[in-house]
Design an enzyme around this catalytic site. Structure first.
Site, PDB file in Angstrom:
ATOM      1  N   ASN A 283       0.925  -1.121  -0.021  1.00  0.00           N
ATOM      2  CA  ASN A 283      -0.118  -0.086  -0.134  1.00  0.00           C
ATOM      3  C   ASN A 283       0.880   1.145  -0.178  1.00  0.00           C
ATOM      4  O   ASN A 283       0.348   2.206  -0.706  1.00  0.00           O
ATOM      5  CB  ASN A 283      -1.017  -0.123   1.145  1.00  0.00           C
ATOM      6  CG  ASN A 283      -2.113  -0.893   0.973  1.00  0.00           C
ATOM      7  OD1 ASN A 283      -3.055  -0.349   0.140  1.00  0.00           O
ATOM      8  ND2 ASN A 283      -2.213  -1.781   1.599  1.00  0.00           N
TER       9      ASN A 283
ATOM     10  N   ARG B 267       4.876   2.197  25.350  1.00  0.00           N
ATOM     11  CA  ARG B 267       4.281   2.518  23.943  1.00  0.00           C
ATOM     12  C   ARG B 267       4.636   4.208  23.847  1.00  0.00           C
ATOM     13  O   ARG B 267       5.115   4.513  22.986  1.00  0.00           O
ATOM     14  CB  ARG B 267       2.804   2.585  24.028  1.00  0.00           C
ATOM     15  CG  ARG B 267       2.177   1.217  23.433  1.00  0.00           C
ATOM     16  CD  ARG B 267       0.837   1.236  23.447  1.00  0.00           C
ATOM     17  NE  ARG B 267       0.382  -0.081  23.852  1.00  0.00           N
ATOM     18  CZ  ARG B 267       0.701  -1.101  22.488  1.00  0.00           C
ATOM     19  NH1 ARG B 267       1.084  -0.813  21.390  1.00  0.00           N
ATOM     20  NH2 ARG B 267       0.370  -2.435  22.849  1.00  0.00           N
TER      21      ARG B 267
ATOM     22  N   MET C 208       1.846  -2.081  12.627  1.00  0.00           N
ATOM     23  CA  MET C 208       1.292  -3.232  13.358  1.00  0.00           C
ATOM     24  C   MET C 208       1.265  -2.672  14.640  1.00  0.00           C
ATOM     25  O   MET C 208       1.409  -3.574  15.740  1.00  0.00           O
ATOM     26  CB  MET C 208       1.526  -4.643  13.212  1.00  0.00           C
ATOM     27  CG  MET C 208       1.481  -5.035  11.590  1.00  0.00           C
ATOM     28  SD  MET C 208      -0.511  -5.246  11.359  1.00  0.00           S
ATOM     29  CE  MET C 208      -0.742  -6.616  12.131  1.00  0.00           C
TER      30      MET C 208
ATOM     31  N   LEU D 120      -1.434   2.727  18.681  1.00  0.00           N
ATOM     32  CA  LEU D 120      -1.072   4.179  19.055  1.00  0.00           C
ATOM     33  C   LEU D 120      -1.794   4.648  20.215  1.00  0.00           C
ATOM     34  O   LEU D 120      -3.018   4.035  20.681  1.00  0.00           O
ATOM     35  CB  LEU D 120      -1.326   4.961  18.146  1.00  0.00           C
ATOM     36  CG  LEU D 120      -0.413   4.591  16.739  1.00  0.00           C
ATOM     37  CD1 LEU D 120      -0.999   5.113  15.500  1.00  0.00           C
ATOM     38  CD2 LEU D 120       1.297   5.083  16.946  1.00  0.00           C
TER      39      LEU D 120
ATOM     40  N   ASN E  14      -5.813   5.313   7.886  1.00  0.00           N
ATOM     41  CA  ASN E  14      -5.349   3.998   8.017  1.00  0.00           C
ATOM     42  C   ASN E  14      -6.140   3.003   6.918  1.00  0.00           C
ATOM     43  O   ASN E  14      -7.424   3.548   6.452  1.00  0.00           O
ATOM     44  CB  ASN E  14      -5.599   3.489   9.129  1.00  0.00           C
ATOM     45  CG  ASN E  14      -5.309   1.952   9.363  1.00  0.00           C
ATOM     46  OD1 ASN E  14      -4.198   1.549   8.951  1.00  0.00           O
ATOM     47  ND2 ASN E  14      -6.074   1.072  10.050  1.00  0.00           N
TER      48      ASN E  14
ATOM     49  N   HIS F  65      -7.723  -0.846   6.109  1.00  0.00           N
ATOM     50  CA  HIS F  65      -8.159  -1.922   6.850  1.00  0.00           C
ATOM     51  C   HIS F  65      -8.867  -2.915   5.934  1.00  0.00           C
ATOM     52  O   HIS F  65      -9.605  -2.506   5.202  1.00  0.00           O
ATOM     53  CB  HIS F  65      -8.920  -1.690   8.089  1.00  0.00           C
ATOM     54  CG  HIS F  65      -9.130  -3.015   8.701  1.00  0.00           C
ATOM     55  ND1 HIS F  65      -8.407  -3.615   9.623  1.00  0.00           N
ATOM     56  CD2 HIS F  65     -10.321  -3.673   9.090  1.00  0.00           C
ATOM     57  CE1 HIS F  65      -8.707  -4.505  10.412  1.00  0.00           C
ATOM     58  NE2 HIS F  65     -10.191  -4.621   9.887  1.00  0.00           N
TER      59      HIS F  65
ATOM     60  N   GLY G  23      -9.785   4.122  19.288  1.00  0.00           N
ATOM     61  CA  GLY G  23     -10.064   2.739  19.100  1.00  0.00           C
ATOM     62  C   GLY G  23      -9.512   1.876  18.010  1.00  0.00           C
ATOM     63  O   GLY G  23      -9.442   2.563  16.836  1.00  0.00           O
TER      64      GLY G  23
HETATM   65  C1  GRF Z   1      -3.235  -4.816   4.239  1.00  0.00           C
HETATM   66  O1  GRF Z   1      -4.022  -5.744   3.906  1.00  0.00           O
HETATM   67  C2  GRF Z   1      -3.693  -3.742   5.010  1.00  0.00           C
HETATM   68  O2  GRF Z   1      -5.070  -3.486   4.759  1.00  0.00           O
HETATM   69  C3  GRF Z   1      -3.862  -4.058   6.483  1.00  0.00           C
HETATM   70  O3  GRF Z   1      -2.323  -4.670   6.274  1.00  0.00           O
HETATM   71  C4  GRF Z   1      -1.968  -5.145   5.085  1.00  0.00           C
HETATM   72  C5  GRF Z   1      -0.682  -4.291   4.530  1.00  0.00           C
HETATM   73  O4  GRF Z   1      -0.264  -4.743   3.524  1.00  0.00           O
HETATM   74  N1  GRF Z   1      -3.735  -2.933   7.287  1.00  0.00           N
HETATM   75  P1  GRF Z   1       0.906  -4.030   2.705  1.00  0.00           P
HETATM   76  O5  GRF Z   1       2.276  -3.961   3.849  1.00  0.00           O
HETATM   77  O6  GRF Z   1       0.431  -2.708   2.628  1.00  0.00           O
HETATM   78  O7  GRF Z   1       1.536  -4.719   1.560  1.00  0.00           O
END
Ligand code: GRF
Length: 198
Positions: free
Chosen positions: A18, A69, A94, A97, A111, A113, A147
């Site tokens: 991404n 954190r 991952m 925060l 973000n 998801h 959240g």
């Molecule tokens: C993606 O599926 C994103 O939606 C999720 O984690 C994955 C990350 O993939 N949050 P990449 O590192 O962008 O290839």
């Protein structure tokens, strides 16, 4: 255009596909944002090498080197002070925060998801969709709020769940949509066309 483009820092933990989609989109002269740096909480994140190959500044701070954190986020904030981003884009980042950090970046941190939020927050969304027998699945770009995987939606994409789908086939088809809508959503935020409600 160049001067008015919003400065964007991308936070990753792994592959960074991404992230790369955002970097490629931001090459277009009329794209309203520029990627000023890519940060990872893992020293060995593949995405760091990809970002560097595109000539983007990179930095990492291993979260395990910090006792809390907050300590880790102070180190992250030091890096951000150098890059001066207007917007933070989480892309497979991952770490959870703290509310203090998310509050500070409210309306300026987004973000992606892999689910149709508010359905299926957290990990293993493709497995959950299959277990529930859902007929459709998708991905969401949203503003980050305290959240996990919450916060106002900016854009969603939907795909049908097909007979014979597995978590891997769903992940593969959804990733195509992620790479399409994340650059679109970032552009909306950078142009001020999507804002945090209220
Ligand atoms: C993606 O599926 C994103 O939606 C999720 O984690 C994955 C990350 O993939 N949050 P990449 O590192 O962008 O290839």
């Amino acid at each position: 255009m160049t001067e008015s483009r919003k400065r964007v820092a991308i936070l990753i933990s792994g592959r960074g596909s991404n992230m790369e989609a955002l970097i490629r989109a931001a090459r277009a002269p009329d794209y309203p944002a520029q990627i000023v740096g890519v940060f990872s909480n893992k020293p060995d994140a593949e995405g760091l090498r990809t970002a560097a190959s595109h000539g983007i500044a990179t930095a990492w701070r291993w979260h395990k080197d910090y006792p809390s954190r907050t300590g880790f986020e102070l180190a992250l904030s030091d890096v951000l002070r150098l890059w001066r981003p207007d917007i933070i884009a989480l892309a497979g980042f991952m770490r959870i925060l703290t509310p203090e950090f998310t509050e500070r970046w409210k309306g300026r941190m987004i973000n992606i998801h892999p689910s149709l939020l508010p359905l299926y927050r957290g990990l293993h969304t493709h497995e959950a969709v299959l277990a529930a027998g859902d007929k459709e699945h998708g991905c969401t770009v949203h503003f980050v709020s305290p959240g996990v995987d919450e916060g106002p939606t900016i854009l969603q994409a939907r795909i049908p769940v097909l007979p014979g789908d597995t978590p891997d086939t769903l992940a593969e088809r959804i990733l195509v949509e992620e790479h399409r809508i994340y650059p679109e959503a970032l552009a909306l935020v950078a142009r001020g066309a999507a804002t945090y409600p209220g």
